[in-house]
Scaffold this active site. Structure first.
Site, PDB file in Angstrom:
ATOM      1  N   GLY A 125     -10.392   6.337  -8.380  1.00  0.00           N
ATOM      2  CA  GLY A 125     -10.722   5.175  -8.859  1.00  0.00           C
ATOM      3  C   GLY A 125     -10.806   4.827 -10.139  1.00  0.00           C
ATOM      4  N   ASN A 135      -8.251   3.537 -11.733  1.00  0.00           N
ATOM      5  CA  ASN A 135      -7.748   2.067 -12.134  1.00  0.00           C
ATOM      6  C   ASN A 135      -8.800   1.124 -11.440  1.00  0.00           C
ATOM      7  OD1 ASN A 135      -4.642   2.321 -12.864  1.00  0.00           O
ATOM      8  ND2 ASN A 135      -4.865   3.998 -11.396  1.00  0.00           N
ATOM      9  N   LEU A 166      -0.687   1.658   4.361  1.00  0.00           N
ATOM     10  CA  LEU A 166       0.243   0.564   4.537  1.00  0.00           C
ATOM     11  C   LEU A 166      -0.631  -0.858   4.814  1.00  0.00           C
ATOM     12  CD1 LEU A 166       3.456  -0.307   4.394  1.00  0.00           C
ATOM     13  CD2 LEU A 166       3.188  -0.409   6.901  1.00  0.00           C
ATOM     14  N   ILE A 167      -0.317  -1.831   3.895  1.00  0.00           N
ATOM     15  CA  ILE A 167      -1.128  -3.100   4.130  1.00  0.00           C
ATOM     16  C   ILE A 167      -0.132  -3.863   5.446  1.00  0.00           C
ATOM     17  CG2 ILE A 167      -1.583  -5.290   3.268  1.00  0.00           C
ATOM     18  CD1 ILE A 167      -3.167  -3.092   1.890  1.00  0.00           C
ATOM     19  N   ASN A 191       0.230  -4.161  -6.238  1.00  0.00           N
ATOM     20  CA  ASN A 191      -0.132  -2.758  -6.286  1.00  0.00           C
ATOM     21  C   ASN A 191       0.541  -2.310  -7.528  1.00  0.00           C
ATOM     22  OD1 ASN A 191      -0.405  -0.092  -5.232  1.00  0.00           O
ATOM     23  ND2 ASN A 191       1.849   0.151  -4.908  1.00  0.00           N
ATOM     24  N   HIS A 202       2.486   1.247  -9.023  1.00  0.00           N
ATOM     25  CA  HIS A 202       3.055   2.573  -8.501  1.00  0.00           C
ATOM     26  C   HIS A 202       3.533   3.313  -9.542  1.00  0.00           C
ATOM     27  CE1 HIS A 202       5.208   4.983  -5.628  1.00  0.00           C
ATOM     28  NE2 HIS A 202       6.057   5.044  -6.411  1.00  0.00           N
ATOM     29  N   ASP A 221       6.108  -0.354  -1.066  1.00  0.00           N
ATOM     30  CA  ASP A 221       6.806  -0.609  -2.321  1.00  0.00           C
ATOM     31  C   ASP A 221       8.072  -1.153  -2.649  1.00  0.00           C
ATOM     32  OD1 ASP A 221       4.929   1.439  -3.423  1.00  0.00           O
ATOM     33  OD2 ASP A 221       6.165   3.186  -2.410  1.00  0.00           O
ATOM     34  N   GLU A 264      -0.925   3.413 -16.902  1.00  0.00           N
ATOM     35  CA  GLU A 264      -1.816   2.529 -16.126  1.00  0.00           C
ATOM     36  C   GLU A 264      -3.075   1.993 -16.739  1.00  0.00           C
ATOM     37  OE1 GLU A 264      -2.563   5.379 -12.721  1.00  0.00           O
ATOM     38  OE2 GLU A 264      -0.698   5.057 -12.172  1.00  0.00           O
TER      39      GLU A 264
HETATM   40  C1  GAR Z   1      -2.675   6.289  -9.589  1.00  0.00           C
HETATM   41  O1  GAR Z   1      -1.885   7.160 -10.395  1.00  0.00           O
HETATM   42  C2  GAR Z   1      -1.687   5.243  -8.927  1.00  0.00           C
HETATM   43  O2  GAR Z   1      -0.742   4.704  -9.521  1.00  0.00           O
HETATM   44  C3  GAR Z   1      -1.296   5.931  -7.700  1.00  0.00           C
HETATM   45  O3  GAR Z   1      -2.466   6.803  -7.343  1.00  0.00           O
HETATM   46  C4  GAR Z   1      -3.367   7.050  -8.415  1.00  0.00           C
HETATM   47  C5  GAR Z   1      -4.673   6.664  -8.274  1.00  0.00           C
HETATM   48  O4  GAR Z   1      -5.327   7.144  -9.233  1.00  0.00           O
HETATM   49  N1  GAR Z   1      -0.669   5.246  -6.519  1.00  0.00           N
HETATM   50  C6  GAR Z   1       0.214   5.631  -5.626  1.00  0.00           C
HETATM   51  O5  GAR Z   1       0.791   6.663  -5.704  1.00  0.00           O
HETATM   52  C7  GAR Z   1       0.614   4.551  -4.673  1.00  0.00           C
HETATM   53  N2  GAR Z   1       1.806   4.623  -3.936  1.00  0.00           N
HETATM   54  P1  GAR Z   1      -6.945   6.440  -9.380  1.00  0.00           P
HETATM   55  O6  GAR Z   1      -7.557   6.556  -7.916  1.00  0.00           O
HETATM   56  O7  GAR Z   1      -7.731   7.255 -10.298  1.00  0.00           O
HETATM   57  O8  GAR Z   1      -6.827   5.070  -9.587  1.00  0.00           O
END
Ligand code: GAR
Length: 190
Positions: free
Chosen positions: A12, A14, A84-85, A99, A101, A142, A171
């Site tokens: 979490g 992000n 998947l949504i 999203n 990625h 994606d 990010e």
């Molecule tokens: C992030 O790096 C995000 O970009 C990735 O998962 C991580 C979540 O981190 N998302 C994907 O790989 C989607 N395909 P977080 O829970 O610390 O935000």
């Protein structure tokens, strides 16, 4: 004021960043955190925050959660959400689900490409750059239209953990401001 739901399955970071960025904003605010994972770190991250965290099972409660989202938010942001949504969600929130990625799509996307696996694939590829892709969500993993990409240099064979930490920095820097710009330029013009 646009209301946002953030969907997350993992730690979490992000989701927290998005929440904090919009905390004092006049444009939008994070209204809801939603997770499919009862053990996700995102739940404890938001324990002392003034935002509801809802846990649901997408295989049984998808319709109920969609109804809840339709009645409470305008925009859905995925932040490490690993499922998947479904089509009824992308239809109900057409062009309003975004999203992040952790690679430069269209490379290193699709089912099973998430988190560390993505960085491992980049490390093994010999590519000289990686980055993040912020994109609209459709019913295929994606593949929605790209809103923005940000790049960082990597070296062939660089450890996946090092690539991940560079990408995570991107990010933190870019997801929330890019969403804010997209809301201003696109959503509030509709
Ligand atoms: C992030 O790096 C995000 O970009 C990735 O998962 C991580 C979540 O981190 N998302 C994907 O790989 C989607 N395909 P977080 O829970 O610390 O935000």
């Amino acid at each position: 004021m646009f209301k946002i739901a953030v969907l997350a399955s993992g730690s979490g970071s992000n989701a927290q960043n998005l929440y904090e960025y919009f905390e004092d904003s006049q444009l939008a605010r994070v209204e809801l955190i939603v997770t499919n994972n009862p053990k996700a770190g995102v739940i404890s991250r938001f324990q002392d925050k003034n935002t509801a965290v809802l846990v649901f099972d997408p295989s049984t409660d998808s319709q109920e959660m969609l109804n809840k989202l339709k009645s409470s938010v305008d925009i859905i942001l995925l932040a490490g959400y690993m499922r998947l949504i479904p089509k009824d969600w992308t239809k109900a929130f057409a062009h309003r689900i975004v999203n992040i990625h952790p690679a430069l799509l269209p490379k290193y996307g699709g089912k099973g490409m998430y988190g560390r696996r993505v960085h491992q694939a980049v490390s093994e590829s010999g590519d000289l750059e990686s980055g993040i892709t912020i994109h609209l969500v459709n019913e295929r993993y994606d593949e929605g239209a790209i809103v923005a990409q940000f790049k960082v240099q990597v070296t062939p064979g660089e450890p996946a953990e090092e690539i991940e930490s560079k990408v995570r920095a991107l990010e933190q820097e870019h997801y929330a401001p890019t969403v804010a710009k997209w809301i201003k330029d696109v959503i509030s013009q509709q």
